[in-house]
Enzyme design. Structure first.
Site, PDB file in Angstrom:
ATOM      1  N   ARG A   1      31.642  51.156  34.406  1.00 48.13           N
ATOM      2  CA  ARG A   1      32.053  51.881  35.614  1.00 48.13           C
ATOM      3  C   ARG A   1      31.374  53.242  35.565  1.00 48.13           C
ATOM      4  NH1 ARG A   1      36.524  52.360  39.300  1.00 48.13           N
ATOM      5  NH2 ARG A   1      36.917  54.526  39.868  1.00 48.13           N
TER       6      ARG A   1
ATOM      7  N   HIS B   1      31.293  47.662  44.454  1.00 45.17           N
ATOM      8  CA  HIS B   1      32.579  47.625  43.742  1.00 45.17           C
ATOM      9  C   HIS B   1      33.158  46.207  43.889  1.00 45.17           C
ATOM     10  CE1 HIS B   1      36.012  48.922  41.696  1.00 45.17           C
ATOM     11  NE2 HIS B   1      36.555  49.754  42.562  1.00 45.17           N
TER      12      HIS B   1
ATOM     13  N   GLN C   1      36.962  45.065  43.114  1.00 45.66           N
ATOM     14  CA  GLN C   1      37.949  45.516  44.099  1.00 45.66           C
ATOM     15  C   GLN C   1      38.026  44.549  45.275  1.00 45.66           C
ATOM     16  OE1 GLN C   1      40.116  48.395  44.180  1.00 45.66           O
ATOM     17  NE2 GLN C   1      40.937  47.177  45.864  1.00 45.66           N
TER      18      GLN C   1
ATOM     19  N   ASP D   1      39.022  54.346  52.741  1.00 44.73           N
ATOM     20  CA  ASP D   1      38.763  54.819  51.380  1.00 44.73           C
ATOM     21  C   ASP D   1      38.625  56.337  51.446  1.00 44.73           C
ATOM     22  OD1 ASP D   1      38.145  54.912  48.686  1.00 44.73           O
ATOM     23  OD2 ASP D   1      36.086  54.219  48.926  1.00 44.73           O
TER      24      ASP D   1
ATOM     25  N   CYS E   1      41.846  51.120  48.594  1.00 41.81           N
ATOM     26  CA  CYS E   1      41.566  50.800  47.194  1.00 41.81           C
ATOM     27  C   CYS E   1      42.184  51.799  46.223  1.00 41.81           C
ATOM     28  CB  CYS E   1      40.070  50.669  46.965  1.00 41.81           C
ATOM     29  SG  CYS E   1      39.100  52.088  47.520  1.00 41.81           S
TER      30      CYS E   1
ATOM     31  N   ARG F   1      44.301  43.744  41.280  1.00 40.09           N
ATOM     32  CA  ARG F   1      43.133  44.099  40.465  1.00 40.09           C
ATOM     33  C   ARG F   1      43.232  43.420  39.103  1.00 40.09           C
ATOM     34  NH1 ARG F   1      40.188  48.546  41.102  1.00 40.09           N
ATOM     35  NH2 ARG F   1      38.689  47.333  39.895  1.00 40.09           N
TER      36      ARG F   1
END
Length: 333
Positions: free
Chosen positions: A108, A135, A138, A231, A272, A317
């Site tokens: 990440r 991503h 997600q 987001d 998210c 997740r």
């Protein structure tokens, strides 16, 4: 159709077919049910994974750690100052070292190029926990959540509000195109995804029965939407000077009560996380003091409403990341 996941990396959804993504979602549901029932499924006793984090995280780190432990593995966490990667040691060299010691690598961080190099030189599965471009873990959690609420993905009217050219905008558009959702990016034109990616997604959507729409009009973007997604407006690592400009540009795309009233009767709100929706954090207080805004991309009344499923997403997740590790490390499908 190919559903052979063993040894593969999970870098972008563009590498996977509709059938393969469907399989990963099915594995996620099975693993979630087993966890709720207290069933132990630990096929990877003796395996080890390493988590490389150039960017801090709550959900991504916790999901990979708990998921790995649930599957019987040991975990090494290397935070922003935990390794010499890119400083005293090249990414290629780091990849070759870690590939000799670990069975899988999560990354990440900032550059998509980094996770690609790790994949190319480690010879073990590499999982993208977030980069500047994509991503993908997600999106699996998001799609699992949508299926739990609507029972299907194909035909869902999905609207993304805000900065549509970031990793979430890119990945949600890709996933929607592959899985047959009707995706709308509602954003200023300057924040639309790159044209090359838009064109590729239009091609994918023509195969899946989905569609890709881009609009600068919040009314058209939210009209009869089943899902409203947003987001943060400023990503981790961007300079503080960006805030004023970005807020001015994106304030018309804030998800608030008026936006949600324009959606379908069964619509849900997704994010998210983390979200700037109140003044209960130090960042939230700072934003209020400087801009007199109690929320940015979403207002508190929407975030805390019955339509909000953000914590369902957060939990999922774990189950979807477990599924990715399970499949790519050779779990029985």
């Amino acid at each position: 159709m190919s559903q052979s996941f063993v040894g593969r990396s999970f870098i972008t959804l563009l590498d996977f077919t509709k059938e393969e993504i469907t399989t990963l979602l099915s594995i996620s549901k099975k693993l979630k049910e087993e966890k709720k029932l207290g069933v132990k499924n630990r096929p990877f006793e003796g395996k080890n994974v390493v988590l490389l984090f150039e960017k801090d995280s709550t959900r991504t780190r916790c999901a990979f750690e708990v998921g790995a432990y649930d599957l019987g593995m040991q975990v090494t966490y290397l935070g922003p100052t935990g390794s010499q990667m890119g400083k005293k040691e090249s990414i290629k060299d780091t990849a070759r070292v870690l590939g000799r010691m670990y069975d899988g690598i999560e990354y990440r961080g900032f550059k998509q190029e980094t996770v690609e190099i790790l994949k190319d030189y480690s010879n073990v599965p590499v999982w993208n926990g977030l980069t500047d471009k994509y991503h993908p873990t997600q999106i699996l959690a998001d799609f699992m959540t949508i299926e739990e609420h609507f029972g299907h993905l194909k035909g869902i009217k999905f609207s993304y509000f805000g900065d549509a050219r970031n990793n979430m905008g890119n990945s949600l558009m890709i996933g929607s195109a592959i899985m047959g959702l009707h995706f709308t990016a509602c954003a200023p034109k300057s924040l639309w995804p790159e044209q090359e990616l838009i064109e590729r997604c239009i091609e994918l959507a023509s195969i899946s029965g989905g569609s890709i729409t881009l609009t600068e009009d919040p009314y058209m973007g939210s009209k009869n939407a089943d899902v409203i997604y947003t987001d943060v407006w400023v990503s981790m690592g961007e300079p503080e000077e960006v805030w004023s400009e970005r807020i001015k540009l994106l304030l018309p795309y804030q998800v608030n009560a008026n936006v949600m009233k324009n959606t379908s009767s069964k619509s849900i709100f997704m994010h998210c996380l983390p979200a700037f929706h109140s003044t209960e954090t130090s960042m939230g207080k700072s934003i209020y003091e400087k801009y007199q805004l109690e929320g940015l991309e979403v207002t508190e009344d929407v975030f805390e409403s019955s339509k909000s499923v953000v914590f369902d997403e957060a939990e999922n997740r774990l189950h979807t990341i477990k599924a990715v590790m399970y499949a790519t490390l050779g779990g029985k499908i």
